[in-house]
Design an enzyme around this catalytic site. Structure first.
Site, short mmCIF file in Angstrom:
data_model
loop_
_atom_site.label_atom_id
_atom_site.label_comp_id
_atom_site.label_asym_id
_atom_site.label_seq_id
_atom_site.Cartn_x
_atom_site.Cartn_y
_atom_site.Cartn_z
N GLU A 11 0.21 -6.12 7.11
CA GLU A 11 -0.85 -5.20 7.58
C GLU A 11 -0.66 -4.89 9.11
O GLU A 11 -0.93 -3.80 9.69
CB GLU A 11 -2.20 -5.83 7.05
CG GLU A 11 -2.41 -5.63 5.70
CD GLU A 11 -1.68 -6.41 4.54
OE1 GLU A 11 -2.04 -6.17 3.71
OE2 GLU A 11 -0.94 -7.31 5.15
N GLY A 33 -0.38 -5.69 0.39
CA GLY A 33 -1.26 -5.94 -0.64
C GLY A 33 -1.05 -6.75 -1.92
O GLY A 33 -1.68 -7.16 -2.81
N ILE A 45 0.88 -1.25 0.09
CA ILE A 45 -0.06 0.04 -0.09
C ILE A 45 0.87 1.22 0.23
O ILE A 45 1.89 1.25 0.65
CB ILE A 45 -1.03 0.00 1.16
CG1 ILE A 45 -1.87 -1.08 1.24
CG2 ILE A 45 -1.74 1.35 1.34
CD1 ILE A 45 -2.71 -1.19 2.43
N ASP A 90 -7.43 -6.77 4.37
CA ASP A 90 -8.90 -6.93 3.94
C ASP A 90 -9.20 -7.00 2.53
O ASP A 90 -10.23 -6.71 2.26
CB ASP A 90 -9.65 -5.78 4.58
CG ASP A 90 -8.91 -4.31 3.92
OD1 ASP A 90 -7.99 -4.48 3.23
OD2 ASP A 90 -9.53 -3.15 4.38
N ASP A 150 -2.32 -9.90 -1.34
CA ASP A 150 -3.62 -9.74 -1.71
C ASP A 150 -3.65 -10.15 -3.12
O ASP A 150 -4.84 -11.19 -3.60
CB ASP A 150 -4.21 -8.65 -1.04
CG ASP A 150 -4.26 -8.48 0.44
OD1 ASP A 150 -4.90 -9.30 1.10
OD2 ASP A 150 -3.55 -7.72 0.93
#
Length: 283
Positions: free
Chosen positions: A160, A137, A83, A168, A140
């Protein structure tokens, strides 16, 4: 929206696709598209704009008829640093009421989730080729890919908890099914410790580890070209049923693939495949 109106022609295919500000798209082999995260000066840290472009690009390639396989990698020294913290300050809602703030933030998170789920929902198989580092991320994102390769110097990190948030956008939901060891995934997510390429291969996060980025991309292109040479109807049907069966019972998966093949076996691809004559048509 974020996608530029400008269209560019891909010389090797003679087709036009959208130009993206933070993604670089090339065609290293017929029917193979290579999507690269393209903020190398920021270690491919994912801004909101890049995040949304990822979803748009994979939605577009899913519907691009001559695209049969996709490689996902990062331009520069690493796959992604995760991120872009400075950019995500703008995600915090400005409303004064806490309930309205919550609803506004929920809408944003759902949009971010959908952008990465587009990789999984893409009808074309996606090969993630990860080098340098894959942080936060980035995990993810690659969890939505169908095949994952890694260079030997690379490490992964579910980062995270170190920045005070819960992952998330896919890691918590997909990584346990990839690894098959809930205790180990819990360890990754709760400690944010680094995962070496050797460990990633040993526990099944990646299929194989290559010596460096160059050899990894060569392997990814060869693998994508092999997939692209197969019947697109069979390949896309296989991906669809693999993803469906992962989240359903054995019987539900059997029922679905029976319905799929009862329609698709009536087409011409099985004849072409078994005879070895002719080329498969793009759907």
């Amino acid at each position: 929206m974020l996608r530029k109106a400008l269209q560019r022609s891909l010389p090797s295919l003679g087709r036009s696709i959208s130009t993206y500000q933070f993604l670089k798209i090339e065609t290293p082999s017929p029917k193979v598209y290579h999507v690269q995260l393209n903020r190398p000066e920021k270690r491919n840290a994912m801004s909101l704009e890049m995040w949304y472009e990822i979803g748009e690009a994979f939605d577009e390639l899913s519907d691009t008829s001559d695209c049969r396989a996709i490689i996902l990698s990062g331009n520069g020294k690493m796959f992604t640093a995760g991120i872009d913290i400075s950019a995500f300050i703008s995600v915090v809602p400005q409303q004064s009421d806490s309930a309205h703030k919550s609803l506004s933030l929920l809408k944003t998170v759902k949009k971010l989730q959908d952008s990465f789920t587009a990789v999984e929902k893409c009808r074309k198989p996606v090969i993630a080729a990860v080098h340098g580092a894959c942080i936060g991320g980035g995990i993810d994102l690659i969890c939505g890919a169908d095949i994952r390769l890694m260079s030997s110097e690379c490490y992964m990190q579910v980062k995270e908890v170190d920045i005070g948030i819960v992952a998330d956008v896919g890691t918590i939901q997909r990584l346990p099914k990839i690894v098959g060891n809930q205790s180990l995934v819990n360890e990754y997510c709760l400690t944010a410790r680094k995962i070496s390429s050797d460990e990633a291969a040993r526990v099944g996060i990646v299929s194989r580890v290559l010596v460096d980025k160059e050899s990894m991309i060569e392997e990814a292109v060869a693998l994508a070209a092999q997939i692209a040479s197969k019947s697109p109807v069979a390949v896309q049907g296989t991906k669809s049923n693999l993803v469906y069966s992962r989240d359903h019972t054995v019987q539900e998966g059997l029922d679905r693939v029976a319905l799929w093949n009862s329609a698709m076996l009536l087409g011409g691809d099985p004849i072409v495949a078994m005879s070895g004559a002719g080329e498969f048509e793009d759907p």
